[in-house]
Design a protein around this motif. Structure first.
Motif, PDB file in Angstrom:
ATOM      1  N   PRO A  18       0.800  -1.226   0.000  1.00  0.00           N
ATOM      2  CA  PRO A  18       0.000   0.000   0.000  1.00  0.00           C
ATOM      3  C   PRO A  18       0.836   1.281   0.000  1.00  0.00           C
ATOM      4  N   TYR A  19       2.101   1.206   0.348  1.00  0.00           N
ATOM      5  CA  TYR A  19       2.938   2.399   0.457  1.00  0.00           C
ATOM      6  C   TYR A  19       3.708   2.666  -0.826  1.00  0.00           C
ATOM      7  N   SER A  20       4.414   1.677  -1.314  1.00  0.00           N
ATOM      8  CA  SER A  20       5.219   1.870  -2.529  1.00  0.00           C
ATOM      9  C   SER A  20       4.436   1.588  -3.797  1.00  0.00           C
ATOM     10  N   LYS A  21       3.377   0.790  -3.693  1.00  0.00           N
ATOM     11  CA  LYS A  21       2.620   0.314  -4.866  1.00  0.00           C
ATOM     12  C   LYS A  21       3.500  -0.549  -5.780  1.00  0.00           C
ATOM     13  N   PHE A  22       4.612  -1.034  -5.261  1.00  0.00           N
ATOM     14  CA  PHE A  22       5.577  -1.831  -6.021  1.00  0.00           C
ATOM     15  C   PHE A  22       5.405  -3.299  -5.649  1.00  0.00           C
ATOM     16  N   LYS A  23       4.594  -4.010  -6.425  1.00  0.00           N
ATOM     17  CA  LYS A  23       4.313  -5.419  -6.153  1.00  0.00           C
ATOM     18  C   LYS A  23       5.391  -6.308  -6.773  1.00  0.00           C
ATOM     19  N   VAL A  24       5.836  -7.288  -5.994  1.00  0.00           N
ATOM     20  CA  VAL A  24       6.876  -8.214  -6.437  1.00  0.00           C
ATOM     21  C   VAL A  24       6.415  -9.636  -6.131  1.00  0.00           C
ATOM     22  N   GLY A  25       6.705 -10.553  -7.045  1.00  0.00           N
ATOM     23  CA  GLY A  25       6.428 -11.964  -6.843  1.00  0.00           C
ATOM     24  C   GLY A  25       7.694 -12.769  -7.014  1.00  0.00           C
ATOM     25  N   ALA A  26       7.772 -13.894  -6.341  1.00  0.00           N
ATOM     26  CA  ALA A  26       8.940 -14.767  -6.463  1.00  0.00           C
ATOM     27  C   ALA A  26       8.515 -16.222  -6.387  1.00  0.00           C
ATOM     28  N   ALA A  27       9.242 -17.048  -7.122  1.00  0.00           N
ATOM     29  CA  ALA A  27       9.047 -18.499  -7.084  1.00  0.00           C
ATOM     30  C   ALA A  27      10.419 -19.138  -6.965  1.00  0.00           C
ATOM     31  N   VAL A  28      10.567 -20.015  -5.988  1.00  0.00           N
ATOM     32  CA  VAL A  28      11.833 -20.703  -5.763  1.00  0.00           C
ATOM     33  C   VAL A  28      11.604 -22.203  -5.898  1.00  0.00           C
ATOM     34  N   ARG A  29      12.563 -22.869  -6.531  1.00  0.00           N
ATOM     35  CA  ARG A  29      12.476 -24.322  -6.713  1.00  0.00           C
ATOM     36  C   ARG A  29      13.451 -25.011  -5.766  1.00  0.00           C
ATOM     37  N   GLY A  30      12.925 -25.984  -5.046  1.00  0.00           N
ATOM     38  CA  GLY A  30      13.765 -26.795  -4.185  1.00  0.00           C
ATOM     39  C   GLY A  30      14.450 -27.887  -4.996  1.00  0.00           C
ATOM     40  N   LYS A  31      15.466 -28.487  -4.420  1.00  0.00           N
ATOM     41  CA  LYS A  31      16.167 -29.594  -5.097  1.00  0.00           C
ATOM     42  C   LYS A  31      15.209 -30.747  -5.385  1.00  0.00           C
ATOM     43  N   SER A  32      14.120 -30.829  -4.621  1.00  0.00           N
ATOM     44  CA  SER A  32      13.114 -31.874  -4.816  1.00  0.00           C
ATOM     45  C   SER A  32      12.265 -31.621  -6.065  1.00  0.00           C
ATOM     46  N   GLY A  33      12.314 -30.377  -6.579  1.00  0.00           N
ATOM     47  CA  GLY A  33      11.475 -30.000  -7.703  1.00  0.00           C
ATOM     48  C   GLY A  33      10.246 -29.208  -7.298  1.00  0.00           C
ATOM     49  N   GLN A  34       9.923 -29.226  -6.012  1.00  0.00           N
ATOM     50  CA  GLN A  34       8.786 -28.479  -5.485  1.00  0.00           C
ATOM     51  C   GLN A  34       9.029 -26.973  -5.645  1.00  0.00           C
ATOM     52  N   ILE A  35       7.964 -26.219  -5.943  1.00  0.00           N
ATOM     53  CA  ILE A  35       8.047 -24.768  -6.095  1.00  0.00           C
ATOM     54  C   ILE A  35       7.343 -24.102  -4.913  1.00  0.00           C
ATOM     55  N   TYR A  36       7.976 -23.072  -4.382  1.00  0.00           N
ATOM     56  CA  TYR A  36       7.450 -22.310  -3.259  1.00  0.00           C
ATOM     57  C   TYR A  36       7.332 -20.853  -3.697  1.00  0.00           C
ATOM     58  N   LEU A  37       6.279 -20.187  -3.235  1.00  0.00           N
ATOM     59  CA  LEU A  37       5.963 -18.844  -3.701  1.00  0.00           C
ATOM     60  C   LEU A  37       6.033 -17.816  -2.586  1.00  0.00           C
ATOM     61  N   GLY A  38       6.289 -16.567  -2.981  1.00  0.00           N
ATOM     62  CA  GLY A  38       6.281 -15.472  -2.025  1.00  0.00           C
ATOM     63  C   GLY A  38       6.016 -14.157  -2.729  1.00  0.00           C
ATOM     64  N   CYS A  39       5.454 -13.220  -1.996  1.00  0.00           N
ATOM     65  CA  CYS A  39       5.245 -11.858  -2.498  1.00  0.00           C
ATOM     66  C   CYS A  39       5.738 -10.897  -1.423  1.00  0.00           C
ATOM     67  N   ASN A  40       5.970  -9.652  -1.802  1.00  0.00           N
ATOM     68  CA  ASN A  40       6.434  -8.687  -0.812  1.00  0.00           C
ATOM     69  C   ASN A  40       5.283  -8.271   0.098  1.00  0.00           C
ATOM     70  N   VAL A  41       5.637  -7.998   1.345  1.00  0.00           N
ATOM     71  CA  VAL A  41       4.672  -7.569   2.350  1.00  0.00           C
ATOM     72  C   VAL A  41       5.262  -6.335   3.038  1.00  0.00           C
ATOM     73  N   GLU A  42       4.639  -5.178   2.791  1.00  0.00           N
ATOM     74  CA  GLU A  42       5.132  -3.927   3.352  1.00  0.00           C
ATOM     75  C   GLU A  42       4.557  -3.685   4.743  1.00  0.00           C
TER      76      GLU A  42
END
Length: 128
Positions: A18-42
């Motif tokens: 709500p402050y920067s209006k700069f939304k970011v997304g990320a996806a990380v892959r584990g060695k197992s092949g599983q994908i984990y997600l995250g977004c920025n939280v201000e």
């Protein structure tokens, strides 16, 4: 990489910016092949803001996976977005070797983490 990009774009919509209006997304892959997600939280106290990359990595850790291989970060920028230094250091801690920087236009740039963090702090640096 296309799966990482698609999922990072989707999770980006959940960002709390709500402050920067700069939304970011990320996806990380584990060695197992599983994908984990995250977004920025201000936060109104900016120092308490948490980046998408670290949130994705911490999600992997919370699910029991500590060996990670690659991460993709996306934002609505002209050039592919660049992870901050703190995120790069956390990437190193959990073994990420490949970093994809991207934007919503679909431009993706691949780097070795060692290019983005040539001299990172390691646990062995604490040895006496």
């Amino acid at each position: 990489m296309k799966t990482l990009l698609k999922q990072a774009i989707q999770v980006r919509e959940n960002a709390y910016a709500p402050y920067s209006k700069f939304k970011v997304g990320a996806a990380v892959r584990g060695k197992s092949g599983q994908i984990y997600l995250g977004c920025n939280v201000e936060n109104a106290s900016y120092g308490l803001t948490s980046c998408a990359e670290r949130n994705a990595i911490f999600q992997a850790i919370a699910q029991g996976e500590q060996n990670l291989s690659e991460i993709l970060v996306v934002a609505d920028t002209q050039e592919p977005v660049v992870p901050c230094g703190a995120c790069r250091q956390v990437m190193q801690e959990f073994g990420i070797k490949t970093v994809y920087r991207s934007n919503l236009a679909g431009t993706v740039v691949q780097h070795k983490l060692s290019e983005l963090l040539p001299i990172g702090f390691k646990s062995t640096d604490m040895e006496v």
